[in-house]
Scaffold this motif. Sequence first.
Motif, PDB file in Angstrom:
ATOM      1  N   LEU A 126       0.814  -1.212   0.000  1.00 23.69           N
ATOM      2  CA  LEU A 126       0.000   0.000   0.000  1.00 23.69           C
ATOM      3  C   LEU A 126       0.852   1.269   0.000  1.00 23.69           C
ATOM      4  O   LEU A 126       0.493   2.266  -0.622  1.00 23.69           O
ATOM      5  CB  LEU A 126      -0.929  -0.001   1.213  1.00 23.69           C
ATOM      6  CG  LEU A 126      -2.076  -1.023   1.184  1.00 23.69           C
ATOM      7  CD1 LEU A 126      -2.827  -1.009   2.503  1.00 23.69           C
ATOM      8  CD2 LEU A 126      -3.032  -0.731   0.038  1.00 23.69           C
ATOM      9  N   ALA A 127       1.970   1.235   0.719  1.00 21.75           N
ATOM     10  CA  ALA A 127       2.827   2.423   0.826  1.00 21.75           C
ATOM     11  C   ALA A 127       3.869   2.491  -0.285  1.00 21.75           C
ATOM     12  O   ALA A 127       4.649   3.448  -0.337  1.00 21.75           O
ATOM     13  CB  ALA A 127       3.529   2.438   2.181  1.00 21.75           C
ATOM     14  N   ASN A 128       3.885   1.486  -1.149  1.00 26.45           N
ATOM     15  CA  ASN A 128       4.881   1.432  -2.217  1.00 26.45           C
ATOM     16  C   ASN A 128       6.302   1.517  -1.669  1.00 26.45           C
ATOM     17  O   ASN A 128       7.169   2.186  -2.209  1.00 26.45           O
ATOM     18  CB  ASN A 128       4.646   2.559  -3.240  1.00 26.45           C
ATOM     19  CG  ASN A 128       5.385   2.309  -4.545  1.00 26.45           C
ATOM     20  OD1 ASN A 128       5.639   1.162  -4.930  1.00 26.45           O
ATOM     21  ND2 ASN A 128       5.740   3.377  -5.241  1.00 26.45           N
ATOM     22  N   GLU A 129       6.508   0.800  -0.560  1.00 26.03           N
ATOM     23  CA  GLU A 129       7.827   0.708   0.065  1.00 26.03           C
ATOM     24  C   GLU A 129       8.532  -0.554  -0.453  1.00 26.03           C
ATOM     25  O   GLU A 129       7.874  -1.488  -0.934  1.00 26.03           O
ATOM     26  CB  GLU A 129       7.688   0.605   1.583  1.00 26.03           C
ATOM     27  CG  GLU A 129       7.212   1.869   2.273  1.00 26.03           C
ATOM     28  CD  GLU A 129       8.333   2.857   2.506  1.00 26.03           C
ATOM     29  OE1 GLU A 129       9.453   2.631   1.977  1.00 26.03           O
ATOM     30  OE2 GLU A 129       8.106   3.862   3.204  1.00 26.03           O
ATOM     31  N   PRO A 130       9.860  -0.631  -0.339  1.00 23.68           N
ATOM     32  CA  PRO A 130      10.546  -1.886  -0.653  1.00 23.68           C
ATOM     33  C   PRO A 130      10.011  -3.000   0.244  1.00 23.68           C
ATOM     34  O   PRO A 130       9.983  -2.866   1.456  1.00 23.68           O
ATOM     35  CB  PRO A 130      12.018  -1.570  -0.325  1.00 23.68           C
ATOM     36  CG  PRO A 130      12.121  -0.077  -0.384  1.00 23.68           C
ATOM     37  CD  PRO A 130      10.795   0.440   0.071  1.00 23.68           C
ATOM     38  N   SER A 131       9.542  -4.070  -0.345  1.00 24.30           N
ATOM     39  CA  SER A 131       8.877  -5.114   0.426  1.00 24.30           C
ATOM     40  C   SER A 131       9.852  -5.836   1.351  1.00 24.30           C
ATOM     41  O   SER A 131      10.931  -6.262   0.920  1.00 24.30           O
ATOM     42  CB  SER A 131       8.228  -6.133  -0.509  1.00 24.30           C
ATOM     43  OG  SER A 131       7.671  -7.204   0.220  1.00 24.30           O
ATOM     44  N   VAL A 132       9.444  -5.992   2.628  1.00 27.79           N
ATOM     45  CA  VAL A 132      10.268  -6.770   3.555  1.00 27.79           C
ATOM     46  C   VAL A 132      10.388  -8.215   3.076  1.00 27.79           C
ATOM     47  O   VAL A 132      11.375  -8.892   3.361  1.00 27.79           O
ATOM     48  CB  VAL A 132       9.686  -6.745   4.986  1.00 27.79           C
ATOM     49  CG1 VAL A 132       9.860  -5.392   5.622  1.00 27.79           C
ATOM     50  CG2 VAL A 132       8.223  -7.169   4.997  1.00 27.79           C
ATOM     51  N   LEU A 133       9.383  -8.675   2.356  1.00 30.91           N
ATOM     52  CA  LEU A 133       9.414 -10.054   1.863  1.00 30.91           C
ATOM     53  C   LEU A 133      10.510 -10.259   0.835  1.00 30.91           C
ATOM     54  O   LEU A 133      11.072 -11.349   0.715  1.00 30.91           O
ATOM     55  CB  LEU A 133       8.051 -10.398   1.241  1.00 30.91           C
ATOM     56  CG  LEU A 133       7.838 -11.848   0.808  1.00 30.91           C
ATOM     57  CD1 LEU A 133       7.921 -12.770   2.016  1.00 30.91           C
ATOM     58  CD2 LEU A 133       6.502 -12.002   0.096  1.00 30.91           C
ATOM     59  N   LEU A 134      10.836  -9.202   0.091  1.00 31.99           N
ATOM     60  CA  LEU A 134      11.826  -9.312  -0.974  1.00 31.99           C
ATOM     61  C   LEU A 134      13.216  -8.866  -0.542  1.00 31.99           C
ATOM     62  O   LEU A 134      14.153  -8.918  -1.346  1.00 31.99           O
ATOM     63  CB  LEU A 134      11.368  -8.501  -2.196  1.00 31.99           C
ATOM     64  CG  LEU A 134      10.043  -8.951  -2.821  1.00 31.99           C
ATOM     65  CD1 LEU A 134       9.693  -8.077  -4.019  1.00 31.99           C
ATOM     66  CD2 LEU A 134      10.106 -10.409  -3.236  1.00 31.99           C
ATOM     67  N   ARG A 135      13.355  -8.406   0.701  1.00 34.60           N
ATOM     68  CA  ARG A 135      14.692  -8.095   1.200  1.00 34.60           C
ATOM     69  C   ARG A 135      15.456  -9.401   1.393  1.00 34.60           C
ATOM     70  O   ARG A 135      14.871 -10.442   1.685  1.00 34.60           O
ATOM     71  CB  ARG A 135      14.605  -7.333   2.532  1.00 34.60           C
ATOM     72  CG  ARG A 135      14.105  -5.910   2.374  1.00 34.60           C
ATOM     73  CD  ARG A 135      13.901  -5.267   3.728  1.00 34.60           C
ATOM     74  NE  ARG A 135      15.136  -5.147   4.463  1.00 34.60           N
ATOM     75  CZ  ARG A 135      15.930  -4.077   4.446  1.00 34.60           C
ATOM     76  NH1 ARG A 135      15.615  -3.031   3.707  1.00 34.60           N
ATOM     77  NH2 ARG A 135      17.026  -4.047   5.169  1.00 34.60           N
ATOM     78  N   ARG A 136      16.762  -9.352   1.257  1.00 38.97           N
ATOM     79  CA  ARG A 136      17.545 -10.581   1.309  1.00 38.97           C
ATOM     80  C   ARG A 136      17.717 -11.120   2.718  1.00 38.97           C
ATOM     81  O   ARG A 136      17.953 -12.311   2.900  1.00 38.97           O
ATOM     82  CB  ARG A 136      18.922 -10.357   0.665  1.00 38.97           C
ATOM     83  CG  ARG A 136      18.830 -10.148  -0.841  1.00 38.97           C
ATOM     84  CD  ARG A 136      20.139 -10.465  -1.524  1.00 38.97           C
ATOM     85  NE  ARG A 136      19.980 -10.501  -2.971  1.00 38.97           N
ATOM     86  CZ  ARG A 136      20.936 -10.897  -3.808  1.00 38.97           C
ATOM     87  NH1 ARG A 136      22.101 -11.282  -3.315  1.00 38.97           N
ATOM     88  NH2 ARG A 136      20.725 -10.904  -5.105  1.00 38.97           N
ATOM     89  N   GLU A 137      17.598 -10.230   3.742  1.00 39.42           N
ATOM     90  CA  GLU A 137      17.761 -10.764   5.094  1.00 39.42           C
ATOM     91  C   GLU A 137      16.593 -11.687   5.432  1.00 39.42           C
ATOM     92  O   GLU A 137      15.507 -11.549   4.897  1.00 39.42           O
ATOM     93  CB  GLU A 137      17.805  -9.649   6.151  1.00 39.42           C
ATOM     94  CG  GLU A 137      18.710  -8.500   5.860  1.00 39.42           C
ATOM     95  CD  GLU A 137      17.940  -7.321   5.328  1.00 39.42           C
ATOM     96  OE1 GLU A 137      16.801  -7.091   5.735  1.00 39.42           O
ATOM     97  OE2 GLU A 137      18.493  -6.618   4.473  1.00 39.42           O
ATOM     98  N   ILE A 138      16.868 -12.597   6.353  1.00 39.50           N
ATOM     99  CA  ILE A 138      15.860 -13.564   6.793  1.00 39.50           C
ATOM    100  C   ILE A 138      14.631 -12.830   7.333  1.00 39.50           C
ATOM    101  O   ILE A 138      14.740 -11.920   8.140  1.00 39.50           O
ATOM    102  CB  ILE A 138      16.455 -14.478   7.879  1.00 39.50           C
ATOM    103  CG1 ILE A 138      17.516 -15.394   7.259  1.00 39.50           C
ATOM    104  CG2 ILE A 138      15.377 -15.283   8.580  1.00 39.50           C
ATOM    105  CD1 ILE A 138      18.353 -16.141   8.270  1.00 39.50           C
ATOM    106  N   TYR A 139      13.444 -13.233   6.877  1.00 38.77           N
ATOM    107  CA  TYR A 139      12.193 -12.619   7.338  1.00 38.77           C
ATOM    108  C   TYR A 139      11.147 -13.682   7.663  1.00 38.77           C
ATOM    109  O   TYR A 139      10.853 -13.944   8.830  1.00 38.77           O
ATOM    110  CB  TYR A 139      11.658 -11.649   6.285  1.00 38.77           C
ATOM    111  CG  TYR A 139      10.446 -10.876   6.749  1.00 38.77           C
ATOM    112  CD1 TYR A 139      10.561  -9.929   7.753  1.00 38.77           C
ATOM    113  CD2 TYR A 139       9.200 -11.081   6.171  1.00 38.77           C
ATOM    114  CE1 TYR A 139       9.449  -9.212   8.196  1.00 38.77           C
ATOM    115  CE2 TYR A 139       8.081 -10.374   6.600  1.00 38.77           C
ATOM    116  CZ  TYR A 139       8.213  -9.438   7.607  1.00 38.77           C
ATOM    117  OH  TYR A 139       7.122  -8.736   8.041  1.00 38.77           O
TER     118      TYR A 139
END
Length: 211
Positions: free
Chosen positions: A136-149
């Motif tokens: 919704l906020a058009n932020e970089p998705s935490v799901l697509l960050r390389r660190e473990i999530y």
Amino acid sequence: MNVVEFFDYAGVALFSATGALAASRKQLDILGFVFLGAVTGIGGGTVRDLVLGVPVFWVVRPDYIIVCAIASVVLYFTAHFAESRYRWLLWLDAAALAAYGVFGTYKGLLISGSATVAVVMGVLTGTLGGILRDVLANEPSVLLRREIYVTAALLGAVVFVACRQAEASLLVSALGGAGMAFALRGGALAFNWQLPVYKAREGVDAREFRR
């Protein structure tokens, strides 16, 4: 209020705060803060309850909406004090993932009696709010960050279920699950921990499929 109910409210409030921080980065008005905070705070739990086939928690107890609104309004007046709002967003998200994931696991186990379903509900509850916020906020998705999530939510859920099956108390199970989830996600943020990623390989020539 028992410990898992506390984690439920804490998870909703923390996720709402991350939604409000995302709203501050987009310079939204106060209603935009409340909307994004509420969607982030209740999103994961809403989908969890729909999947489990039980009444949606915030419809039964509207005080959760008030918690979201309060967290969002507080951030509207205080977000500018944060030196790095995106960094704060990630750390608050880690805390919310740990707290809310444990409650989702508890509720999944309570409703279904299945350890597998409980773990899935924990992962869903702990991660979906942050994913909705970023979309919704058009932020970089935490799901697509390389660190473990997602793995952090999975670990917390598995630890909680294992503790309950070993007949540990609710307090020990909740603290153990949330602590492990936060430690793993926090370590990933601090030290860039990653799982092995897929490496592109030379594929089959497309002409092979036309023969």
